[in-house]
Design a protein around this motif. Structure first.
Motif, PDB file in Angstrom:
ATOM      1  N   SER A 199       6.254  -2.232  -5.367  1.00 63.81           N
ATOM      2  CA  SER A 199       5.525  -1.008  -5.705  1.00 63.81           C
ATOM      3  C   SER A 199       5.929  -0.537  -7.098  1.00 63.81           C
ATOM      4  O   SER A 199       5.639   0.585  -7.486  1.00 63.81           O
ATOM      5  CB  SER A 199       5.815   0.089  -4.673  1.00 63.81           C
ATOM      6  OG  SER A 199       7.205   0.368  -4.619  1.00 63.81           O
ATOM      7  N   PRO A 221       1.238  -6.161  -4.319  1.00 64.53           N
ATOM      8  CA  PRO A 221       1.668  -4.841  -4.783  1.00 64.53           C
ATOM      9  C   PRO A 221       1.032  -3.690  -4.005  1.00 64.53           C
ATOM     10  O   PRO A 221      -0.022  -3.841  -3.373  1.00 64.53           O
ATOM     11  CB  PRO A 221       1.148  -4.823  -6.223  1.00 64.53           C
ATOM     12  CG  PRO A 221      -0.155  -5.568  -6.108  1.00 64.53           C
ATOM     13  CD  PRO A 221       0.070  -6.644  -5.059  1.00 64.53           C
ATOM     14  N   HIS A 222       1.644  -2.534  -4.108  1.00 65.51           N
ATOM     15  CA  HIS A 222       1.000  -1.311  -3.640  1.00 65.51           C
ATOM     16  C   HIS A 222      -0.251  -1.079  -4.476  1.00 65.51           C
ATOM     17  O   HIS A 222      -0.270  -1.343  -5.681  1.00 65.51           O
ATOM     18  CB  HIS A 222       1.956  -0.132  -3.781  1.00 65.51           C
ATOM     19  CG  HIS A 222       1.454   1.117  -3.138  1.00 65.51           C
ATOM     20  ND1 HIS A 222       0.709   2.058  -3.834  1.00 65.51           N
ATOM     21  CD2 HIS A 222       1.573   1.581  -1.868  1.00 65.51           C
ATOM     22  CE1 HIS A 222       0.391   3.053  -3.017  1.00 65.51           C
ATOM     23  NE2 HIS A 222       0.899   2.791  -1.816  1.00 65.51           N
ATOM     24  N   SER A 224      -1.507   1.387  -5.768  1.00 66.21           N
ATOM     25  CA  SER A 224      -1.405   2.362  -6.860  1.00 66.21           C
ATOM     26  C   SER A 224      -1.058   1.724  -8.192  1.00 66.21           C
ATOM     27  O   SER A 224      -1.248   2.352  -9.251  1.00 66.21           O
ATOM     28  CB  SER A 224      -0.365   3.433  -6.519  1.00 66.21           C
ATOM     29  OG  SER A 224       0.929   2.862  -6.434  1.00 66.21           O
ATOM     30  N   SER A 243      -3.077  -6.630  -1.681  1.00 69.68           N
ATOM     31  CA  SER A 243      -2.570  -5.284  -1.965  1.00 69.68           C
ATOM     32  C   SER A 243      -2.540  -4.427  -0.702  1.00 69.68           C
ATOM     33  O   SER A 243      -3.355  -4.593   0.197  1.00 69.68           O
ATOM     34  CB  SER A 243      -3.443  -4.617  -3.036  1.00 69.68           C
ATOM     35  OG  SER A 243      -2.884  -3.389  -3.442  1.00 69.68           O
TER      36      SER A 243
END
Length: 275
Positions: A199, A221-222, A224, A243
């Motif tokens: 993240s 990944p996150h 965001s 994601s």
């Protein structure tokens, strides 16, 4: 694909995913179907996370993968639970690593989400492999492997016992936030795709991706920190990107526009309404 793809090939992939190419890319439902739907801890928006009820619901909803969290009991059993304690999702208390399998198995892991789920148990890794392999892909997360020395070897052995060390169509993937653990998994199971979870924007740099590509096939990944450029860079290093964690329809729509390879979600139908 294995790791260490030549940079030239990576640059070709980067050109393929360039904005110019994407301008002509199809935005049809057919394109949408190319994205893998990963049911996070099962279809955990509809049933208690990391239980048979949630995993069965994911199969029913035609997800491409279930995502599971693997830890280890005090007496060595691999169990499926997210938190390092049992407090949040069961009627018990204590750290997973300090409880025997008998103690863990006696807990109710479903009532917190409703009376109809009363009596759901914490499953074992063996049960998940035997029940779901061949029905749905399995994304295995090693949760806090630093708490469980040797867990990588145990997971590898469980897969080898079932001849799953060479999965077809990447239907077994192993991921973790612990990169050293994933390097070890790559050595133990060189044919099983590895994913790194993050993240942190620190892990979106070219150097970080180059390092990951030496042992991993996925960067997960996150949502965001996902950008169009980042997705292109991951693809340029011949890796894929899944994601997490989608809990709103607009989050799914964003990731679809970013052209990720997989979306990890509590609600499989947010990714593909047909689910």
């Amino acid at each position: 694909m294995r790791k260490g793809t030549l940079l030239g090939a990576g640059l070709a992939i980067a050109l393929f995913f360039s904005p110019l190419h994407q301008a002509f890319a199809s935005e049809s439902a057919g394109a949408r179907r190319q994205v893998d739907t990963v049911a996070h801890r099962g279809a955990s928006g509809y049933a208690p996370e990391n239980t048979i009820a949630a995993f069965d619901k994911a199969v029913e909803m035609k997800a491409d993968y279930i995502e599971i969290d693997v830890q280890r009991s005090k007496d060595g059993e691999l169990v499926i639970i997210h938190d390092t304690t049992v407090d949040r999702t069961t009627d018990g208390t204590g750290y997973v690593k300090d409880l025997t399998f008998e103690q863990i198995r006696s807990l109710d892991a479903g009532s917190w989400m409703g009376e109809r789920f009363k009596g759901e148990k914490i499953p074992t890794f063996d049960e998940i492999l035997d029940r779901y392999h061949g029905k749905i892909g399995i994304l295995v997360e090693l949760k806090a492997p630093e708490l469980y020395p040797g867990i990588e070897e145990t997971v590898a052995q469980k897969l080898k016992e079932r001849h799953l060390e060479k999965p077809q169509n990447e239907k077994i993937i192993i991921q973790s936030f612990n990169f050293d653990s994933m390097k070890k998994i790559n050595g133990l199971l060189p044919k099983v795709p590895v994913g790194v979870l993050t993240s942190s924007k620190e892990h979106t740099t070219e150097q970080a991706l180059k390092d990951f590509s030496a042992y991993a096939e996925y960067v997960n990944p996150h949502y965001s920190i996902v950008t169009e450029d980042f997705v292109q860079q991951v693809h340029a290093y011949d890796m894929k990107i899944q994601s997490w964690t989608v809990r709103k329809p607009e989050e799914a729509e964003f990731l679809l526009k970013m052209k990720v390879d997989g979306i990890i979600t509590d609600y499989p139908d947010y990714v593909d309404p047909r689910k």
